[in-house]
Write an enzyme that holds these catalytic residues in place. Sequence first.
Site, PDB file in Angstrom:
ATOM      1  N   GLU A   1       0.880  -1.174   0.000  1.00 25.86           N
ATOM      2  CA  GLU A   1       0.000   0.000   0.000  1.00 25.86           C
ATOM      3  C   GLU A   1       0.914   1.220   0.000  1.00 25.86           C
ATOM      4  O   GLU A   1       1.526   1.545   1.019  1.00 25.86           O
ATOM      5  CB  GLU A   1      -0.926  -0.007   1.226  1.00 25.86           C
ATOM      6  CG  GLU A   1      -1.844  -1.212   1.310  1.00 25.86           C
ATOM      7  CD  GLU A   1      -2.841  -1.275   0.175  1.00 25.86           C
ATOM      8  OE1 GLU A   1      -3.112  -0.221  -0.440  1.00 25.86           O
ATOM      9  OE2 GLU A   1      -3.353  -2.371  -0.104  1.00 25.86           O
TER      10      GLU A   1
ATOM     11  N   CYS B   1      -2.058   9.264   2.061  1.00 28.20           N
ATOM     12  CA  CYS B   1      -1.745   8.880   0.698  1.00 28.20           C
ATOM     13  C   CYS B   1      -2.934   9.076  -0.240  1.00 28.20           C
ATOM     14  O   CYS B   1      -2.767   9.051  -1.462  1.00 28.20           O
ATOM     15  CB  CYS B   1      -1.256   7.439   0.635  1.00 28.20           C
ATOM     16  SG  CYS B   1      -2.315   6.260   1.463  1.00 28.20           S
TER      17      CYS B   1
END
Length: 475
Positions: free
Chosen positions: A249, A283
Amino acid sequence: MLAEKYPYYLANRPEQPNADLEVRDKYRGTVATRVALADTAAIERAIGAAEAAADDMAAMAPFERQKVLNHCVTRFTERAEELAQALCVEAGKPIKDSRGEVTRLIDTFRMAAEEAVRNEGHIQNLETGARSKGYRGMYKRVPIGPCSFISPFNFPLNLAAHKVAPAIAAGCPFVLKPASLTPIGALLIGEILAETELPAGAFSILPCRRDGAELFTTDARLKLLSFTGSPDVGWDLKARAGKKKVVLELGGNAAVIVDNDADIDDAVARIVFGAFYQSGQSCIGVQRILVHADVYETFRDKLVAATGKLVSGDPSDENTFVGPLISENEAKRLEGWIDKAVDAGGKLLCGGKREGAILQASLLEDVPASQPLCAEEAFGPVAVLSRFDDFEQALDRVNDSRYGLQAGVFTRDLYRMLRAWDRLEVGGVVIGDVPSWRADNMPYGGVKDSGLGREGVRFAIEDMTEIRNLVIRTP
């Protein structure tokens, strides 16, 4: 508020061989506490303990795994304010965002407790031709074995939870390396796990230096590596991980499209949140804002006005929306990116000033697409506006990125919604909201340089288990 020092957890037990890791108050810059730092020998012991615990973890009945997870839910709830205050100090996260993350920590463990008793197989019809007449089949999912987890600084509780809770539900022992800048949340999770009846060796939580973490990636006894962090580090780890399964991720420079039929006031409110919550250190934080030319000026003026009202400062203040970045160097880097964008022809609409590790919420427009503020991951309280005339053009511009985590689209047009879902090269499309939105049970992850695989409790459990088939022949 914080203890004077914290142990690490090796094979379920606290150990305090040293207090070598300083954890700083990210707002004040002072040392807030000290943490035991694991060396290579401790990591080696932890992996060996996890390997030894694999059979006992796999043998736990689903209700026993559920009991462990429900205990965590209860204790996290009881200690919610303590967890939030620790997060506010070690990460510099505004206290309202810190409390929100504790809520998500609890939710993630609760979802894992529910999934722990749903890990079901499937009956197969194998009689698909004459050669398989008299055969029947079924399969079940079994734990993959010891897992290695590396979690980041920006969500020290919830992103650790997205690895730890599914592992317990699946029956996998694990070793976790929390970020050295923010290890306290993970260690508090370890403190609560140590209260449970998990088999000896089921978990270890070991802060360590980056150069001491090689075994988390390369040790062949570990069957899965799950990493959340920067793309450069993540892809390098994958290249060195050997035969183990890898879930990544990674980063992004998330875009949001505001079409000409959008509710402008609603879009402004959500984009202010999406771009600047927890000081932009997400993010999937909004970084690129594409607005239809018909509504551009109106949207821009309202967004600038709303952004200008955000309060920066002490994260423990209930009114603070933008706290410090994780370090002053990160704030300086982003300040330099803003200056570079302005020098290249961009216009600073608001913000741009830095005081120590705090950077004001900042908006720019007319920034060339090649500038780092557009092309790379800012990971701070900065967003860039641009206009478009054609919806297809906007989709192309969202895709013009090496990242592909999530995208948001404010539109009321059903066909444009479906077109965005078909065409956008991202792991998730969010309609009527910002890409920063995430529910902890949905499949979450990216494409391109944004990662590999999906998190979300049920999807993480799938990665942490393997299918074992059974075929029965009736003579």
